[in-house]
Design a protein around this motif. Sequence first.
Motif, mmCIF file in Angstrom:
data_model
loop_
_atom_site.group_PDB
_atom_site.id
_atom_site.type_symbol
_atom_site.label_atom_id
_atom_site.label_comp_id
_atom_site.label_asym_id
_atom_site.label_seq_id
_atom_site.Cartn_x
_atom_site.Cartn_y
_atom_site.Cartn_z
ATOM 1 N N LYS A 242 -4.825 -5.583 9.302
ATOM 2 C CA LYS A 242 -5.695 -4.533 9.844
ATOM 3 C C LYS A 242 -4.942 -3.219 10.059
ATOM 4 N N ARG A 243 -3.861 -3.030 9.399
ATOM 5 C CA ARG A 243 -3.124 -1.765 9.407
ATOM 6 C C ARG A 243 -2.154 -1.750 8.238
ATOM 7 N N LEU A 244 -1.697 -0.555 7.930
ATOM 8 C CA LEU A 244 -0.630 -0.363 6.957
ATOM 9 C C LEU A 244 0.560 0.269 7.659
ATOM 10 N N PRO A 245 1.772 -0.029 7.214
ATOM 11 C CA PRO A 245 2.915 0.718 7.744
ATOM 12 C C PRO A 245 2.837 2.164 7.264
ATOM 13 N N ASN A 246 3.194 3.091 8.137
ATOM 14 C CA ASN A 246 3.219 4.479 7.678
ATOM 15 C C ASN A 246 4.513 4.759 6.917
ATOM 16 N N ILE A 247 4.588 5.909 6.303
ATOM 17 C CA ILE A 247 5.720 6.206 5.422
ATOM 18 C C ILE A 247 7.028 6.259 6.186
ATOM 19 N N PHE A 248 6.997 6.662 7.460
ATOM 20 C CA PHE A 248 8.218 6.670 8.255
ATOM 21 C C PHE A 248 8.730 5.254 8.470
ATOM 22 N N GLU A 249 7.814 4.336 8.749
ATOM 23 C CA GLU A 249 8.204 2.941 8.945
ATOM 24 C C GLU A 249 8.749 2.334 7.653
ATOM 25 N N ILE A 250 8.133 2.683 6.543
ATOM 26 C CA ILE A 250 8.545 2.113 5.256
ATOM 27 C C ILE A 250 9.969 2.515 4.886
ATOM 28 N N VAL A 251 10.287 3.813 5.035
ATOM 29 C CA VAL A 251 11.604 4.267 4.563
ATOM 30 C C VAL A 251 12.691 4.097 5.613
ATOM 31 N N GLY A 252 12.312 3.955 6.888
ATOM 32 C CA GLY A 252 13.304 3.760 7.928
ATOM 33 C C GLY A 252 14.077 5.018 8.279
#
Length: 525
Positions: A242-252
Amino acid sequence: MNLESKAYAELNKRWKATCRLVIGGEVGELEEFGPWLSELNEPDFHAKSTSGKDIALPSSNYHRNSRFTFLDEVNFNKKFEPLGINEIKDIDSIIEALQERFIYCGNIVLGNSGFVEKSTNVTDSFYIYKSNTVEYSNYVGFAALTRYCENVFGSDVLGYSNYCIWGKYGFKNVRSLEFMRCQSSYDCYYAYNMHNCSDCLFSFNLQTRRNVIGNLELPRDRYLAVKKKLLEDIRETLEKNKRLPNIFEIVGNDKPKDARLNLKPKPKAKQDMKEIEDAFSTVTGLVLQKKLSGLDNYANWLKRNVGEVKMEKSALSGEPVLIGEYSLSSVMPRNRLISEEESLVAGELRIQEPDAGRIGLDNAREILGDVALFPGEFHFGTNENVIECDTSGFAFNCYRTSVARDTKYAAYSWWPKDSEYIFGSRIVHDSSFCIKCYNSNKLKGCFEVDNSRNCSGAYFCHNAESIQDGLFCFNAKNKAKAVGNTEIEKEKYVSLKEKILAEIVDELESNKKIKWDIYNIGQRM
């Protein structure tokens, strides 16, 4: 079926249609995704009205121990007794005497609007759900600060956009998902700082590009094949979590290892504080009836309830980078921060061609390590004498202001659009000569005014409309020379106003701030 259920039912249909268009299929009911869609939106405020009903307000500046109502409960024709002579000794005594009249209003819906549910500050819009500050838009859910949009869900500071999911700080975007700081772009997914681009995945700091993955341009057929696989991944993740990781979370937040930029030196722009200092003196002379000088001496007071522009450093060069205080800035990876000048050439960084075919949500971090860079500053159009402003467009003589759009002579403010001579204010549009005003439109010569419109000469007013010279008016319309919603004789009004302004100026000159503001005068004593 009542109007509220009809609002959600229609939004839910539009949500599913938008999912089919943007990600190739439905993933569930709109309400299930509310927490994710609301992430990183500018914070609003929720409380109980005096009647016990849930109420929404457009800012987190309100105090919990205040009293609240919503628009349908307001009696704009209610008569109040004028203050007695013994109740007017100073500002403290006036606030104490008027305490029962200070009730903050939420769930405000104005103009030609309909089918609005659990939202506030909605103007000329239809089918709006759990959103705040929505203007001239239709079919908007879980959004904040949205103008001229349709079919957008989870948006924040988004304008002139259609069929978008989780888009933050954008303008003229279509059919896109999980994007930030993008303009005039189409069919973009996980994109940051894109301008006039289309068909882009996991891309950053690009202009006029298409069929791009990780900044690498691909043949159309290969791009579409990768996109198809990614959309399947997105749908599966959304249905499950019910959510997607945002781009900040993805790239760290790991610092890039091999990112190298061919930086092109840029000449320093004009910086002349005298123009802005003179404007501050002009505004205080008009609004407070005494010219003040030394703008930065009042910085802490002007920033209160507004936010500020902070100085960070580029992770690549150590050069200074400005970042305004907004929701995105709180989670932006500081080890991937770059300057605006660096962002102009950062689009040259790209992933390797073999990686383009295998990129997905689970491995994007390792692939994008040297590509995902985030500028904190954005300037577009013609800007002149814009000093320490992180974001501006067609701005002139502005200082330490965020989102200065079509603005002249502003300082320590946040999104003063189509306005001039604005100081210490937040989300004030089509206004002029204002100090410490918030969430309002078409103000002139106002001080500590919130959630109001079409007012001039208003001081310490909330939810006021068409007030011409008013002091401490809450939930009032069409008043002139009014104190606490009660009209008085012109001579008495002028005398009281002069007394109050003299007290404010004395406190400002002594302490560089004042005790009271529009948000704390309503706290229960």
